[in-house]
Design an enzyme around this catalytic site. Sequence first.
Site, PDB file in Angstrom:
ATOM      1  N   GLU A  43       0.782  -1.255   0.000  1.00  0.00           N
ATOM      2  CA  GLU A  43       0.028  -0.129   0.127  1.00  0.00           C
ATOM      3  C   GLU A  43       0.948   1.348  -0.093  1.00  0.00           C
ATOM      4  OE1 GLU A  43      -3.352   0.275  -0.087  1.00  0.00           O
ATOM      5  OE2 GLU A  43      -4.061  -1.500   0.694  1.00  0.00           O
ATOM      6  N   HIS A  51      -3.681  -2.793  -8.384  1.00  0.00           N
ATOM      7  CA  HIS A  51      -4.737  -3.135  -7.915  1.00  0.00           C
ATOM      8  C   HIS A  51      -5.823  -3.124  -9.140  1.00  0.00           C
ATOM      9  CE1 HIS A  51      -7.818  -3.387  -4.225  1.00  0.00           C
ATOM     10  NE2 HIS A  51      -7.834  -4.577  -4.960  1.00  0.00           N
ATOM     11  N   ASP A  95      -6.881   2.107  -8.209  1.00  0.00           N
ATOM     12  CA  ASP A  95      -5.691   2.457  -7.435  1.00  0.00           C
ATOM     13  C   ASP A  95      -4.399   1.266  -8.056  1.00  0.00           C
ATOM     14  OD1 ASP A  95      -7.115   0.360  -6.143  1.00  0.00           O
ATOM     15  OD2 ASP A  95      -5.363   0.589  -4.664  1.00  0.00           O
TER      16      ASP A  95
END
Length: 188
Positions: free
Chosen positions: A127, A163, A173
């Site tokens: 992330e 993603h 994203d």
Amino acid sequence: FLLSMLNWSVKIKILLMICLLAGMNITVNADIVPVEKPAKSGFTKNISRKIDAIIIHSVFNNSGGDLYNVDSIIKQFTRYHVSAHYLIGRDGVVYRLVNEKDIAYHAGKSQLPDGRRSVNSCSIGIELVTSFTEAPTELQINALVELVKNIQLRHKIKYILRHSDISPERKTDPWNMDWENFRIRLNL
């Protein structure tokens, strides 16, 4: 006495070697030393799995307060019972949330280019702390490149994907990321 004569870089390398010899699960290279922030939920312990994909995500704190507060983001993950293996703060600090050997719940309903649907079981999730309107910082991209290269040393990676590549109907994203430049930096 001898340790006091060594510089910090050498001391860190000696400490890492001692930890590795002692059987501790530390996986780093010279540039990436993850800060441990173990997830409380959002993953399943696993003894053996084949990792061949890396999925890049974006995240921000949507619970109020500082958009980029790492602790708030981790609390958000806990609330939703999701997690990634790594999270990279705006300052380029890499946080390890879940051990690579374990299955983190980061991909949701998704599919790899070869048709596999259980993406969480064969991938590492990373992330990037950013927002819909801001791009990842250069510090984040530098850390991401080094982290991915480090992961590639440990696993035979077939896919490095966004993603949005594995779940295009649901996800957009990583947001505002220069994906082509990232791929060039990885020699892909």
